[in-house]
Structures are given as structure tokens and as C-alpha cells.
Write a protein that holds these residues in place. Structure first.
Motif, PDB file in Angstrom:
ATOM      1  N   ASN A 127      61.480  64.814 -11.017  1.00 19.55           N
ATOM      2  CA  ASN A 127      61.083  64.496 -12.392  1.00 19.55           C
ATOM      3  C   ASN A 127      60.174  65.611 -12.896  1.00 19.55           C
ATOM      4  O   ASN A 127      59.200  65.975 -12.232  1.00 19.55           O
ATOM      5  N   LYS A 128      60.495  66.137 -14.045  1.00 24.55           N
ATOM      6  CA  LYS A 128      59.693  67.227 -14.617  1.00 24.55           C
ATOM      7  C   LYS A 128      58.226  66.836 -14.722  1.00 24.55           C
ATOM      8  O   LYS A 128      57.332  67.667 -14.587  1.00 24.55           O
ATOM      9  N   ALA A 129      57.968  65.550 -14.952  1.00 23.23           N
ATOM     10  CA  ALA A 129      56.595  65.066 -15.101  1.00 23.23           C
ATOM     11  C   ALA A 129      56.019  64.539 -13.787  1.00 23.23           C
ATOM     12  O   ALA A 129      54.992  63.853 -13.789  1.00 23.23           O
ATOM     13  N   GLY A 130      56.668  64.850 -12.658  1.00 23.51           N
ATOM     14  CA  GLY A 130      56.197  64.376 -11.361  1.00 23.51           C
ATOM     15  C   GLY A 130      54.754  64.757 -11.101  1.00 23.51           C
ATOM     16  O   GLY A 130      54.314  65.871 -11.436  1.00 23.51           O
ATOM     17  N   THR A 131      53.998  63.842 -10.500  1.00 21.42           N
ATOM     18  CA  THR A 131      52.553  64.050 -10.343  1.00 21.42           C
ATOM     19  C   THR A 131      52.149  64.445  -8.918  1.00 21.42           C
ATOM     20  O   THR A 131      50.958  64.549  -8.627  1.00 21.42           O
ATOM     21  N   ASN A 157      55.004  70.672  -8.371  1.00 19.49           N
ATOM     22  CA  ASN A 157      55.814  69.500  -8.047  1.00 19.49           C
ATOM     23  C   ASN A 157      57.214  69.950  -7.642  1.00 19.49           C
ATOM     24  O   ASN A 157      57.594  71.114  -7.792  1.00 19.49           O
ATOM     25  N   HIS A 159      60.106  69.333  -8.915  1.00 18.12           N
ATOM     26  CA  HIS A 159      60.971  69.755 -10.019  1.00 18.12           C
ATOM     27  C   HIS A 159      60.749  71.233 -10.336  1.00 18.12           C
ATOM     28  O   HIS A 159      61.711  72.014 -10.432  1.00 18.12           O
ATOM     29  N   SER A 160      59.514  71.633 -10.498  1.00 19.13           N
ATOM     30  CA  SER A 160      59.211  73.028 -10.829  1.00 19.13           C
ATOM     31  C   SER A 160      59.665  73.976  -9.721  1.00 19.13           C
ATOM     32  O   SER A 160      60.184  75.067  -9.990  1.00 19.13           O
TER      33      SER A 160
END
Length: 204
Positions: A127-131, A157, A159-160
Motif C-alpha cells: 500500500n502506497k500509504a503503508g506505515t 515502506n 511499496h516504495s
């Protein structure tokens, strides 16, 4: 790295002592005895206590640890996971069950997880917004056939990190190796702080 020019190999236990090499320095010393110069080293996949590879580990065509089909327990079991393999002048990253079906018998191989990129597609759980931000290491086989290892300069993360392999390095297939303890060595630098089980080396 270019498999036509460089020697890429995987190391776990010193055949003289029967114990894990643990450090880049120990592996480098072994390579020097064999007339090779260590150009690059990095950790292999995730490992269990006792410096035991958690998944498949193949050296010189010998399977020292078999495929792991775990479906729970950390990043390794964030399916699909996969195998990075080297056979002759070729290398690849293949999903674990596809690898099993191929029965390819590589020269070197390590299993880890999750797959970062598979045929140009990011892992479905990313997820692009993964924490979850951590230092991460991985390996990709790129469009030009070259193998590229990468360790993030800081916490990222999944995703990046996967996007970096696919879009910046041009690798349609890439595999996560390990997290915060990941390190590398070159003739001029060594960032290792923890002992490793498997160690990949590039030498000439």
C-alpha cells in the motif's frame, strides 16, 4: 552486476570449520584463498535463530535447506514469496510454487519473502500509504538480464521499495531479502553490524 563477467555466489558454512561464516570478512578471506577478489557482499534471505536459513538455500548445486511453505509468520509468509536463483549465466526471481514446479536445479538459490515485484506487478498487499517503515534490502533481475542488489539508505515502506526496483532499476522481478540488519561490503566499505547466515558475494 553482469553474470557474464562477474562471479556471483552464495555462502553459508565454512567447509573447513563447518560453522557459518557470519561475516563478510570471513567470506572475503575464503575467496582470497581461492584467488578471487571480493567486489561486493550482502546478506541473503531471512534466517532463523542459530544462523539457519529460513527457506531454500542452494550452494554449488547442493540443496542445504529445502523450500519453506510456511503460510504465517512475518514477512517471509506474506505470500507470494519467492526464490532468487542463479544457474550458469542466468538468474531469476520466481514465485515459490512456480519454482517448485520448474524443478530447475540451480547453482545457487535463496528463498525469502515477500516478492516485491512479479512480472512487473507489485505485491498485492503493498500500500502506497503503508506505515511500516524500515531499512530494507532486496534483489532484482532486470530487463537487461543484470542482477541488482539494493539496500535502502533509510527507512522505507514495501511499496516504495518495490517501486524503486520496478521503475528506477528496471527490474520486472524482485525479491525482498531482509530488513533493518541488512548490510553490504565493498573494497572500501563495510556496514555489517550483525552476523548473517547466507551471504551473497560478487567476485572476480
Amino acid at each position: 552486476m553482469d553474470l557474464k563477467r562477474d562471479r556471483l555466489s552464495l555462502h553459508w558454512k565454512n567447509p573447513t570449520t563447518g560453522q557459518p561464516y557470519r561475516t563478510f570478512e570471513e567470506v572475503g578471506a575464503r575467496l582470497r584463498k581461492e584467488g578471487q577478489q571480493l567486489l561486493f557482499a550482502t546478506n541473503s534471505g531471512i534466517y532463523a535463530p542459530g544462523l539457519e536459513p529460513l527457506g531454500l538455500h542452494v550452494e554449488e548445486g547442493r540443496t542445504l535447506v529445502g523450500l519453506n511453505n510456511a503460510r504465517s509468520g512475518g514477512n517471509f509468509a506474506l505470500l507470494p514469496n519467492g526464490v532468487f536463483w542463479v544457474k550458469g549465466g542466468r538468474a531469476g526471481v520466481t514465485e515459490t510454487q512456480a519454482y517448485r514446479r520448474l524443478n530447475m536445479q540451480p547453482t545457487y538459490a535463496t528463498q525469502s519473502g515477500p516478492l516485491l515485484v512479479q512480472s512487473g506487478q507489485l505485491h498485492p498487499a503493498f500500500n502506497k500509504a503503508g506505515t511500516s517503515f524500515k531499512v530494507r534490502s532486496g534483489v532484482g533481475v532486470c530487463k537487461d538480464g543484470r542482477v541488482r542488489f539494493a539496500i535502502s539508505a533509510g527507512p522505507v515502506n514495501f511499496h516504495s521499495f518495490a517501486v524503486f526496483f520496478r521503475d528506477a532499476l528496471g527490474c520486472p522481478d524482485a525479491l525482498y531479502l531482509d530488513g533493518s540488519i541488512s548490510a553490504y561490503a565493498t573494497p572500501d566499505a563495510n556496514t555489517q553490524l550483525a552476523d548473517f547466515a547466507g551471504i551473497w558475494t560478487v567476485s572476480r
